[in-house]
Structure formats: C-alpha cells, structure tokens
Design an enzyme around this catalytic site. Structure first.
Site, mmCIF file in Angstrom:
data_model
loop_
_atom_site.group_PDB
_atom_site.id
_atom_site.type_symbol
_atom_site.label_atom_id
_atom_site.label_comp_id
_atom_site.label_asym_id
_atom_site.label_seq_id
_atom_site.Cartn_x
_atom_site.Cartn_y
_atom_site.Cartn_z
ATOM 1 N N ASP A 140 7.667 -1.627 3.973
ATOM 2 C CA ASP A 140 8.949 -1.577 3.267
ATOM 3 C C ASP A 140 9.284 -0.142 2.897
ATOM 4 O OD1 ASP A 140 9.456 -4.336 3.311
ATOM 5 O OD2 ASP A 140 8.122 -4.651 1.619
ATOM 6 N N ARG A 161 20.003 -8.310 -0.721
ATOM 7 C CA ARG A 161 18.564 -8.463 -0.928
ATOM 8 C C ARG A 161 18.087 -7.318 -1.813
ATOM 9 N NH1 ARG A 161 15.313 -9.373 4.426
ATOM 10 N NH2 ARG A 161 16.779 -11.116 4.486
ATOM 11 N N GLN A 220 6.117 -13.955 10.018
ATOM 12 C CA GLN A 220 6.709 -13.006 10.960
ATOM 13 C C GLN A 220 5.712 -12.601 12.045
ATOM 14 O OE1 GLN A 220 6.839 -12.572 7.527
ATOM 15 N NE2 GLN A 220 8.712 -11.508 6.929
ATOM 16 N N ASN A 223 3.921 -2.396 1.306
ATOM 17 C CA ASN A 223 4.325 -3.582 2.071
ATOM 18 C C ASN A 223 3.913 -4.824 1.278
ATOM 19 O OD1 ASN A 223 5.590 -4.481 4.539
ATOM 20 N ND2 ASN A 223 3.625 -5.287 5.165
ATOM 21 N N LYS A 224 4.094 -5.977 1.874
ATOM 22 C CA LYS A 224 3.773 -7.236 1.182
ATOM 23 C C LYS A 224 2.320 -7.245 0.722
ATOM 24 C CE LYS A 224 4.837 -9.904 4.859
ATOM 25 N NZ LYS A 224 6.053 -9.350 4.628
#
Length: 267
Positions: free
Chosen positions: A242, A100, A201, A252-253
C-alpha cells in the site's frame, strides 16, 4: 498511442480493468474472477465510487476506475455552462477519490489530472469534456504501465533462472511486467502464491495472471508460507505494498508481516 498493456494477462488489459464508453463505466468484478468473468456496469459516477468502496476492483484497479468515473461525470454534466461543469466535476473528483479511505491521497492525483484535462477542454471552448477526460485517463494509466515496466524488468533480473519465487497479495501491473520481462529473457521461474485473505487476491488474481502468461504457479494457504519457503527453496519473496516509505519500509496488509519474518529467517 503505443499501448503498454500488450501481451499482458487478461486481467491487466485496460478494457478489462475499468473502461468508459457511451455513458457507462464497466468494471471487471475481481471479487469473483476468475471463477466467473463478469463486469459491473455503472451509469453514474456515484456508482463507480460505490463499486470502488465495495471492492469490486482491487489493487491498482480503483485508480483506473476513478479516472474512468471522471469521464462518466463529464458526460453527465455535458452542455452546461462552463462554471457549472467545473463545479460538478470538482464534486465528482472528491466523491471518487474518497471512495476508499486508505487510498485518498493517491486517488486524488488521478482525479485531479482528469479535472485538469476537463478544465483545459472547457477553456478552449468545448461544451463536452468527456473525450478529453477519457483520453487523459487512458494516457495516465499507460504512463503508469510504462513506468512500472522498468520496475518489472529490475525485479525479474533478481530471479534466478529455474528458481522459485513467492509473491504475496496482488502487485497488479508489477506482476504482469515482471512476467513479461522473464519471458523476454527466456527465464524459467516457478511461483508460489499465498491465498491472501480476506479477498483472496493471491489465489484468484495473482495466480490467474501468472497462469495466463504461461508460468508455473502453485497456490498455498496463508498458514503455509514459512514451511513452503524452506521446503521449496524459495529464492525471492515479493509483496504488493500500500505504501513504501522513503527509508525502505513496506506497508501492506497485516498478513504480510509474518511472511516478511519467515523471509528474514530463511535468508
């Protein structure tokens, strides 16, 4: 070894993340949990890498999966001359750590640790480094849990008793540890979880962990956080990350940004 995953939710037990045994790695399929509890079984380390790439496991799960994949790789090349085994395991480490693209550097730390364990076992005369690699993988994840337990205790101390907390994404072990700390402190906390697209999630993983551990949790859609913060009097907002930079920025996202703005607005 005193396992640090005791009393945590089903999703956070080592065997239910990724586990090597008898020439196979089984990985809980987080894409469908908790609607169904199913495991993806891998018989080659390349299949573990593909499962990581396909988001079978998410958040902290890929790191455990990569380490268990190294144990599987050691099993695959057992009995060969030492130099051949090491060359095989080096290739496997690269394959698993690069499964990934967003996590290569941190994944490489996990696979390198397993590679070091294999190297030491082979240098000591072992013809099969599988047990050594598996043991190292288990020790590494256990140390991570012990380290994050301190983070969870610190975080739980920020929660007001009887307060409401909003948590975004899936903070994996931090979620379990902060809940265990709340339980130890007899602290009652309510949780709101944005659903967290595209893999949900928050709706599936965070909410199920919170529910498993006996706390009140409500799933909200991703367009509700700002309204819910004000109406439900959210005291603390937490997020998975992240990356956290040395000067305190959280990466993060993309959906996390709007919640951070709402948190700033509501104080």
């Amino acid at each position: 070894m005193n396992r640090a995953d005791h009393d945590l939710a089903f999703l956070l037990r080592y065997e239910n993340i990724a586990w090597y045994e008898d020439g196979r790695v089984r990985i809980l399929d987080r894409r469908i949990y908790p609607i169904r509890t199913e495991f993806v079984t891998c018989t080659r380390h390349e299949e573990v890498a593909q499962a990581i790439a396909d988001m079978v496991t998410q958040s902290g799960g890929p790191y455990t999966a990569a380490a268990m994949g190294m144990a599987l790789a050691a099993h695959e090349c057992r009995g060969r001359p030492e130099a051949q085994q090491l060359a095989y395991l080096e290739r496997a480490a690269h394959t698993l750590s690069h499964a990934r693209p967003t996590t290569v550097a941190k994944m490489a730390v996990c696979t390198q640790s397993c590679l070091d364990a294999a190297r030491a076992a082979l240098a000591a005369g072992a013809s099969d480094a599988t047990d050594a690699v598996f043991t190292r993988a288990l020790e590494d994840v256990n140390r991570k849990y012990e380290r994050i337990e301190r983070t969870g205790a610190y975080l739980a101390a920020q929660f007001p008793d009887g307060g409401t907390v909003m948590t975004q994404c899936f903070g994996e072990t931090v979620i379990g540890m902060m809940l265990r700390a709340c339980r130890a402190q007899n602290k009652q906390v309510r949780f709101l979880c944005p659903e967290t697209r595209p893999f949900f999630q928050g709706a599936r993983l965070t909410a199920s962990c919170i529910c498993d551990m006996g706390f009140d949790v409500t799933v909200i859609t991703d367009n509700m956080p700002a309204y819910a913060m004000g109406q439900k009097k959210v005291a603390v907002f937490t997020s998975a990350a992240d990356v956290i930079t040395m000067d305190g920025h959280v990466v993060n996202k993309v959906g996390t940004f709007q919640i951070a703005l709402a948190a700033q607005y509501w104080g």
